[in-house]
Design an enzyme around this catalytic site. Structure first.
Site, PDB file in Angstrom:
ATOM      1  CD  GLU A  40      -3.806  -1.189   0.433  1.00  9.77           C
ATOM      2  OE1 GLU A  40      -3.188  -0.578  -0.995  1.00  9.77           O
ATOM      3  OE2 GLU A  40      -3.568  -2.178  -0.004  1.00  9.77           O
ATOM      4  CG  HIS A  64      -4.477   0.186   5.842  1.00 11.90           C
ATOM      5  ND1 HIS A  64      -5.215   0.216   5.383  1.00 11.90           N
ATOM      6  CD2 HIS A  64      -4.175  -1.117   5.340  1.00 11.90           C
ATOM      7  CE1 HIS A  64      -5.818  -0.850   5.165  1.00 11.90           C
ATOM      8  NE2 HIS A  64      -5.056  -1.446   4.855  1.00 11.90           N
ATOM      9  CG  HIS A  83      -7.244  -5.511   6.743  1.00 13.84           C
ATOM     10  ND1 HIS A  83      -6.962  -5.819   6.201  1.00 13.84           N
ATOM     11  CD2 HIS A  83      -7.021  -4.190   5.817  1.00 13.84           C
ATOM     12  CE1 HIS A  83      -5.852  -6.123   5.503  1.00 13.84           C
ATOM     13  NE2 HIS A  83      -6.155  -4.669   5.086  1.00 13.84           N
ATOM     14  CE1 TYR A  86     -18.954  12.518  23.010  1.00 11.83           C
ATOM     15  CE2 TYR A  86     -17.250  14.089  22.529  1.00 11.83           C
ATOM     16  CZ  TYR A  86     -17.904  13.044  23.526  1.00 11.83           C
ATOM     17  OH  TYR A  86     -16.694  13.240  24.553  1.00 11.83           O
ATOM     18  CG  HIS A 132      -9.240  -2.228   2.352  1.00 10.95           C
ATOM     19  ND1 HIS A 132      -8.393  -2.855   1.252  1.00 10.95           N
ATOM     20  CD2 HIS A 132      -8.034  -2.947   3.043  1.00 10.95           C
ATOM     21  CE1 HIS A 132      -7.012  -2.739   1.228  1.00 10.95           C
ATOM     22  NE2 HIS A 132      -6.818  -2.838   3.007  1.00 10.95           N
ATOM     23  CE1 TYR A 182     -13.082  15.805  25.023  1.00  9.74           C
ATOM     24  CE2 TYR A 182     -13.534  14.376  22.469  1.00  9.74           C
ATOM     25  CZ  TYR A 182     -13.557  14.660  24.258  1.00  9.74           C
ATOM     26  OH  TYR A 182     -14.711  13.768  24.713  1.00  9.74           O
TER      27      TYR A 182
HETATM   28  P1  13P Z   1       0.942  -5.631   3.107  1.00 13.06           P
HETATM   29  O1  13P Z   1       1.752  -6.395   4.002  1.00 13.06           O
HETATM   30  O2  13P Z   1       1.817  -5.133   1.946  1.00 13.06           O
HETATM   31  O3  13P Z   1       1.742  -3.975   4.133  1.00 13.06           O
HETATM   32  O4  13P Z   1      -0.464  -5.678   2.832  1.00 13.06           O
HETATM   33  C1  13P Z   1      -1.011  -5.983   4.306  1.00 13.06           C
HETATM   34  C2  13P Z   1      -2.085  -5.069   3.789  1.00 13.06           C
HETATM   35  O5  13P Z   1      -3.042  -4.763   4.955  1.00 13.06           O
HETATM   36  C3  13P Z   1      -2.796  -4.835   2.433  1.00 13.06           C
HETATM   37  O6  13P Z   1      -3.998  -3.606   2.681  1.00 13.06           O
END
Ligand code: 13P
Length: 228
Positions: A73, A92, A94, A113, A155, A210
């Site tokens: 990514e 990032h 999941h 809020y 995702h 905050y």
């Molecule tokens: P990477 O291990 O390449 O960072 O990928 C993990 C991921 O969350 C892809 O969206």
């Protein structure tokens, strides 16, 4: 400015905390921090419990890198850090509840809020695009306009910060909100706070710094430290 060695160590510590807080598992997730002529980013497909500071990849704005293969990514990390000079960190993951909401392509409205802490009246969900593509990066940039976080359709989520601690805090808040939203939906679609009220909330958050931690300057209304 933090030296590179310290920054790499702090990134590894933050990655481990991503797992400890439960927002990340396996080899999902990635993290980047603005540094020097580009940014440091986690390598692709390496579990965080075995990752060491030297594994982090130095990437440049033109997409070249030194070291291991960068996160798949890297495009959205690069494009966000380039476009958003107000942030230094892109996280990032999941996380379970945020991703469940994102699987329905739902934008989270101001049902609570705390949506305001992400910068507006909604936590947007970016349209789906294949992982690792420019199309996903473009969708993320759009969903993040004036926001510090967004969901990614089918995702996961992206959270931003000026610091590593701030980005991690934001990601946990996104996950908590998504969890609350799903729980609230059990009783039906919850009412939404008005734009006027959310404007008050956001102004209040700015005034009080905050959620930015005790070290940030900001008022706390009439509360003040006791003179010693
Ligand atoms: P990477 O291990 O390449 O960072 O990928 C993990 C991921 O969350 C892809 O969206």
């Amino acid at each position: 400015m933090t030296d590179e060695k310290t920054l790499r160590e702090r990134m590894v510590a933050t990655c481990r905390k991503m797992n400890e807080t439960g927002i990340n598992q396996g080899t999902a997730g990635n993290l980047s921090v603005r540094y020097g002529e580009g940014f440091l980013i986690t390598p692709s497909s390496l579990p965080y419990d075995t990752m060491v500071p030297e594994d982090l990849v130095m990437m440049y704005w033109d997409g070249t890198y030194d070291g291991r293969r960068p996160s798949s990514e890297w495009r959205f990390h690069r494009d966000i850090l380039k476009a958003r000079t107000d942030v230094n960190v892109v996280l990032h993951c999941h996380s379970l509840f945020a991703t469940s909401v994102a699987c329905h392509h739902r934008t989270i409205p101001a049902f609570h809020y705390m949506v305001g802490v992400m910068g507006g009246t909604t936590l947007r969900c970016a349209r789906y695009a294949t992982f690792g593509t420019q199309a996903l990066s473009d969708a993320a940039i759009e969903a993040l306009e004036d926001r510090m976080a967004c969901l990614l359709g089918q995702h996961g989520q992206i959270s931003l910060g000026t610091t590593l601690e701030g980005a991690l805090w934001m990601a946990v808040e996104v996950e908590t909100l998504a969890r609350m939203y799903q729980q609230a939906l059990v009783l039906g679609e919850p009412p939404v706070l008005s734009d006027e009220e959310m404007a008050r909330v956001i102004a209040q958050m700015k005034r009080m710094s905050y959620g930015l931690g005790p070290e940030e300057e900001g008022s706390n209304d009439v509360a003040r430290p006791r003179a010693s």
